[in-house]
Enzyme design. Structure first.
Site, PDB file in Angstrom:
ATOM      1  N   ARG A 195      -6.788 -42.676 -54.461  1.00  0.00           N
ATOM      2  CA  ARG A 195      -7.455 -42.963 -53.175  1.00  0.00           C
ATOM      3  C   ARG A 195      -7.180 -41.897 -52.102  1.00  0.00           C
ATOM      4  NH1 ARG A 195      -5.717 -48.396 -54.296  1.00  0.00           N
ATOM      5  NH2 ARG A 195      -7.443 -49.583 -55.133  1.00  0.00           N
ATOM      6  N   LYS A 251     -16.682 -31.014 -45.911  1.00  0.00           N
ATOM      7  CA  LYS A 251     -17.575 -31.407 -47.009  1.00  0.00           C
ATOM      8  C   LYS A 251     -16.868 -31.112 -48.331  1.00  0.00           C
ATOM      9  CE  LYS A 251     -22.206 -31.019 -45.005  1.00  0.00           C
ATOM     10  NZ  LYS A 251     -23.475 -30.265 -44.992  1.00  0.00           N
ATOM     11  N   GLU A 306     -24.147 -16.025 -44.161  1.00  0.00           N
ATOM     12  CA  GLU A 306     -23.795 -17.274 -43.467  1.00  0.00           C
ATOM     13  C   GLU A 306     -23.313 -16.948 -42.042  1.00  0.00           C
ATOM     14  OE1 GLU A 306     -24.331 -20.335 -44.487  1.00  0.00           O
ATOM     15  OE2 GLU A 306     -24.460 -20.265 -46.674  1.00  0.00           O
ATOM     16  N   LYS A 351     -19.185 -22.732 -36.390  1.00  0.00           N
ATOM     17  CA  LYS A 351     -19.346 -23.843 -37.343  1.00  0.00           C
ATOM     18  C   LYS A 351     -18.523 -25.058 -36.897  1.00  0.00           C
ATOM     19  CE  LYS A 351     -19.044 -25.702 -41.824  1.00  0.00           C
ATOM     20  NZ  LYS A 351     -19.080 -25.639 -43.247  1.00  0.00           N
ATOM     21  N   GLU A 355     -22.862 -35.217 -40.424  1.00  0.00           N
ATOM     22  CA  GLU A 355     -24.251 -34.742 -40.511  1.00  0.00           C
ATOM     23  C   GLU A 355     -25.290 -35.849 -40.303  1.00  0.00           C
ATOM     24  OE1 GLU A 355     -24.999 -31.341 -43.247  1.00  0.00           O
ATOM     25  OE2 GLU A 355     -26.794 -32.446 -43.790  1.00  0.00           O
ATOM     26  N   ARG A 401     -25.645 -31.454 -37.130  1.00  0.00           N
ATOM     27  CA  ARG A 401     -25.022 -30.584 -38.140  1.00  0.00           C
ATOM     28  C   ARG A 401     -26.053 -29.961 -39.081  1.00  0.00           C
ATOM     29  NH1 ARG A 401     -19.424 -31.524 -41.582  1.00  0.00           N
ATOM     30  NH2 ARG A 401     -19.634 -29.660 -42.870  1.00  0.00           N
ATOM     31  N   ASN A 447     -27.808 -25.942 -41.914  1.00  0.00           N
ATOM     32  CA  ASN A 447     -28.596 -25.782 -43.138  1.00  0.00           C
ATOM     33  C   ASN A 447     -29.766 -24.813 -42.946  1.00  0.00           C
ATOM     34  OD1 ASN A 447     -26.894 -27.672 -44.258  1.00  0.00           O
ATOM     35  ND2 ASN A 447     -28.244 -29.394 -43.811  1.00  0.00           N
ATOM     36  N   HIS A 454     -31.476 -22.837 -45.751  1.00  0.00           N
ATOM     37  CA  HIS A 454     -31.020 -23.371 -47.035  1.00  0.00           C
ATOM     38  C   HIS A 454     -32.115 -24.093 -47.828  1.00  0.00           C
ATOM     39  CE1 HIS A 454     -27.190 -22.110 -45.553  1.00  0.00           C
ATOM     40  NE2 HIS A 454     -26.558 -22.539 -46.631  1.00  0.00           N
ATOM     41  N   HIS A 469     -32.291 -22.298 -51.160  1.00  0.00           N
ATOM     42  CA  HIS A 469     -31.895 -22.955 -52.415  1.00  0.00           C
ATOM     43  C   HIS A 469     -33.026 -22.885 -53.434  1.00  0.00           C
ATOM     44  CE1 HIS A 469     -28.466 -25.597 -50.628  1.00  0.00           C
ATOM     45  NE2 HIS A 469     -28.015 -24.459 -51.111  1.00  0.00           N
ATOM     46  N   HIS A 527     -25.687 -16.887 -53.687  1.00  0.00           N
ATOM     47  CA  HIS A 527     -26.094 -17.909 -52.717  1.00  0.00           C
ATOM     48  C   HIS A 527     -26.496 -17.308 -51.363  1.00  0.00           C
ATOM     49  CE1 HIS A 527     -26.133 -21.639 -50.476  1.00  0.00           C
ATOM     50  NE2 HIS A 527     -25.293 -21.107 -49.603  1.00  0.00           N
TER      51      HIS A 527
END
Ligand code: GLY
Length: 293
Positions: free
Chosen positions: A103, A125, A167, A203, A213, A217, A221, A224, A228, A243
């Site tokens: 946990r 994240k 980025e 950031k 998010e 937030r 992206n 992206h 992507h 990426h």
């Protein structure tokens, strides 16, 4: 929010003294084991090593099982500490496994790529890919701290540095004109710690405002959605992109759409185009696709 330290990896032992833990585990992949672990190992307290295979394809439940098994077989208890040493795959999966083992046990991130330093390692994240979806399973969970040292960049190819750099360009474009202007004159092969700090601060400010998010937030992206799509379309071809490279073209495409929707001035688009082409060249997607295997 996690504490961020912008200092030499040599200070890791001192920083870890601020935490209380029973046993420490360092998570690496074969690349960071070879290139980064030997640099930091002399400065680490007693620990055990857990290794997974490198690459996005291994940000998977199978790698999680390997990590959880290593912890369980070693009888790691709830006071255990996971030290994630690597790029975004390692910090994402290591954070997820730490947050779910018994946990939740403590973890810290020591990102070794520019991409992970300015993006993945901070912001809470964590997760893995599942079925064909990126980051489909995961939790928001903050590391105890993040240690960012640009001397790890010597272990990176220039292409990997260029990937992380996009980025940073994104941070400038979404939030800080001065940062953007400064980046447009920089050599991505020699990014200093102050410039990294500036990007991470942008950031962190966004994340602080919307940690899970719900809305704002999503600005992180930028580039992206299309990026992507470009990344996965070219995956497996000899023109596959890293990426950040795909994100650079994603930002350019989304800026183009913004002009069409009267959300961005043509002159701003042209500046973005000039900068993306300067660092990343032109992407001829149809030509690139001809080599798709
Ligand atoms: N990589 C985008 C975010 O952390 O929200």
């Amino acid at each position: 929010m996690s504490k961020l330290y912008f200092e030499s990896y040599q200070s890791i032992n001192t920083l870890l003294k601020t935490l209380q833990y029973s046993s420490a585990y360092v998570l690496v992949d074969q690349n960071t084991k070879l290139h980064c672990y030997p640099l930091i190992a002399p400065f680490l307290p007693s620990h055990k090593l857990i290794e997974i295979k490198a690459g996005e394809v291994n940000k998977s439940i199978d790698s999680c099982i390997r990590i959880w098994e290593a912890l369980s077989n070693d009888h790691a208890d709830r006071q255990g500490l996971i030290i994630n040493l690597g790029g975004g795959v390692i910090t994402d999966i290591g954070g997820f496994c730490a947050s779910t083992y018994k946990r939740g046990v403590q973890f810290i991130n020591i990102p070794t790529t520019l991409l992970a330093q300015v993006d993945a390692s901070a912001g809470g994240k964590t997760g893995i890919d599942f079925q064909q979806y990126k980051n489909q399973i995961g939790v928001f969970s903050e590391p105890e701290f993040v240690l960012i040292d640009n001397s790890f960049h010597r272990t990176l190819s220039n292409r990997e540095k260029r990937s992380g750099f996009s980025e940073m360009l994104k941070h400038g474009l979404i939030a800080d004109k001065d940062h953007w202007e400064a980046l447009t004159h920089l050599d991505y092969e020699k990014i200093d710690l102050d410039t990294i700090k500036k990007s991470v601060a942008i950031k962190q400010a966004v994340v602080e405002n919307d940690p899970t998010e719900k809305g704002h937030r999503k600005i992180l992206n930028f580039g992206h959605t299309i990026g992507h799509a470009i990344e996965s379309t070219l995956l497996g071809t000899e023109n596959a992109l890293l990426h950040g490279e795909a994100i650079a073209f994603g930002m350019l495409s989304e800026a183009f759409i913004a002009v069409k929707l009267n959300l961005l001035e043509e002159a701003s688009f042209q500046q973005i185009q000039q900068v993306v082409e300067k660092y990343y060249g032109k992407l001829q997607i149809e030509k690139a696709l001809r080599n798709k295997s």
